[in-house]
Scaffold this active site. Structure first.
Site, short mmCIF file in Angstrom:
data_model
loop_
_atom_site.label_atom_id
_atom_site.label_comp_id
_atom_site.label_asym_id
_atom_site.label_seq_id
_atom_site.Cartn_x
_atom_site.Cartn_y
_atom_site.Cartn_z
N GLU A 45 49.08 127.51 81.36
CA GLU A 45 49.31 126.93 82.69
C GLU A 45 47.97 126.54 83.30
O GLU A 45 46.94 127.12 82.97
CB GLU A 45 50.08 127.89 83.59
CG GLU A 45 49.52 129.28 83.71
CD GLU A 45 48.77 129.53 85.01
OE1 GLU A 45 48.32 128.55 85.64
OE2 GLU A 45 48.62 130.71 85.38
N ARG A 70 48.52 139.07 85.05
CA ARG A 70 49.62 138.52 84.25
C ARG A 70 49.82 137.03 84.52
O ARG A 70 50.94 136.53 84.52
CB ARG A 70 50.92 139.30 84.49
CG ARG A 70 50.78 140.79 84.18
CD ARG A 70 52.10 141.51 84.27
NE ARG A 70 52.99 141.13 83.17
CZ ARG A 70 52.95 141.66 81.95
NH1 ARG A 70 52.04 142.57 81.66
NH2 ARG A 70 53.80 141.26 81.02
N CYS A 75 43.05 126.26 77.64
CA CYS A 75 42.41 126.60 76.36
C CYS A 75 41.14 127.41 76.49
O CYS A 75 40.92 128.35 75.72
CB CYS A 75 42.15 125.33 75.55
SG CYS A 75 40.88 124.24 76.24
N HIS A 115 38.59 120.85 74.38
CA HIS A 115 39.53 121.84 73.85
C HIS A 115 38.79 122.89 73.04
O HIS A 115 38.01 122.56 72.14
CB HIS A 115 40.60 121.18 72.98
CG HIS A 115 41.61 122.18 72.47
ND1 HIS A 115 42.38 122.95 73.30
CD2 HIS A 115 41.94 122.54 71.21
CE1 HIS A 115 43.15 123.76 72.57
NE2 HIS A 115 42.90 123.53 71.31
N ASP A 130 44.74 128.78 67.08
CA ASP A 130 44.74 128.25 68.44
C ASP A 130 45.85 128.93 69.24
O ASP A 130 46.98 129.06 68.77
CB ASP A 130 45.00 126.73 68.37
CG ASP A 130 44.71 126.00 69.67
OD1 ASP A 130 44.52 126.66 70.70
OD2 ASP A 130 44.69 124.75 69.64
#
Length: 278
Positions: A45, A70, A75, A115, A130
């Site tokens: 997210e 939590r 990435c 990324h 990943d």
């Protein structure tokens, strides 16, 4: 602090966070099991960039957000945490950085290095793993030296050499689609910092304009893009619907396991009005 810096990682709390109670020896089976548990439990997210909040790559900040609070993350947060976990367990692991090609035409110009993922060596063999590529994250470690399709719990993937990089592709609806180009060599820490800044702050970054969340479980990929919720199951069935602001909040809480913060409400209301192209 750079994304690859060490910190006092509370490994038991991380393992509880992802619901993993299996073996912890540095083997291929354990690597695959940890990856699967991570992407199922910790959602992808990007609510912080969307709401104007800085993304802090300090290990303590990532642990506080993804483990203690939590939350999820994107990435640079997800894969830097996973890299520290793997090293704590005795895996030989290094960070890697990639140029995203997902949804781009073949003739699109090079993209920025935005990324992060991980290279792991197991018995002398190199693998890419990943946990932070959203709804298209490869669902298993990928052997760098293996030609052709590699099966996963979801789409097959493959690695193709393109110039000085390895292109990771996924077979979707019978077509090989590029995900990203992984550059050789462990990047310096500043590359993560620059990539993180671009991804979270640059006006061209879609994370600054779209509400995005994703989870990949053993039997389904679940993706929320603004007001469109899509569930793609391994049996080939697809459910898709458009959500109101209240339904977006409920999905973030019930499907992605996030405690919805009051400061997200303006972004959620905007996302509810978006017409998302199919």
């Amino acid at each position: 602090m750079p994304a690859t810096a060490s910190s006092t990682l509370d490994l038991p709390r991380y393992l509880a966070r992802i619901g993993y109670a299996g073996p912890l020896t540095p083997t291929g089976d354990v690597l695959a099991a940890l990856q699967a548990a991570h992407v199922a439990a910790i959602p992808f997210e990007a609510l912080d960039p969307l709401t104007g909040k800085a993304v802090d790559l300090a290990p303590a900040a990532i642990d506080a957000k993804l483990i203690e609070a939590r939350r999820g993350g994107y990435c640079f947060e997800q894969n830097s945490l996973f890299l520290r976990v793997l090293r704590a367990l005795g895996f030989e692991a290094e960070g890697r950085i990639a140029r995203v090609r997902w949804t781009l035409p073949d003739d699109a110009p090079p993209t920025p290095r935005t990324h992060q993922l991980t290279r792991v060596i197991l018995a002398g063999r190199a693998w890419l793993v990943d946990v932070g590529f959203g709804s298209a994250v490869p669902a298993a470690p990928l052997a760098i030296d293996r030609a052709g399709a590699q099966p996963t719990a979801h789409e097959p993937c493959r690695l193709v050499r393109v110039g000085d990089a390895w292109r990771v592709e996924a077979e979707i609806a019978g077509e090989w689609r590029p995900l990203y180009d992984v550059e050789d060599g462990e990047p310096p820490a500043i590359d993560y910092e620059v990539g993180n800044w671009y991804t979270s702050r640059h006006p061209d970054s879609h994370f600054c304009h779209q509400l995005i969340a994703a989870r990949t479980t053993a039997d389904a990929r679940i993706a929320l893009r603004d007001n469109r919720l899509t569930i793609r199951r391994t049996d080939g069935t697809v459910d898709q619907r458009y959500l109101s602001a209240e339904e977006i909040e409920a999905a973030l809480a019930d499907i992605f396991g996030l405690a919805v913060e009051p400061g997200w409400r303006p972004a959620i209301e905007r996302a509810a009005t978006v017409e998302v192209a199919v």
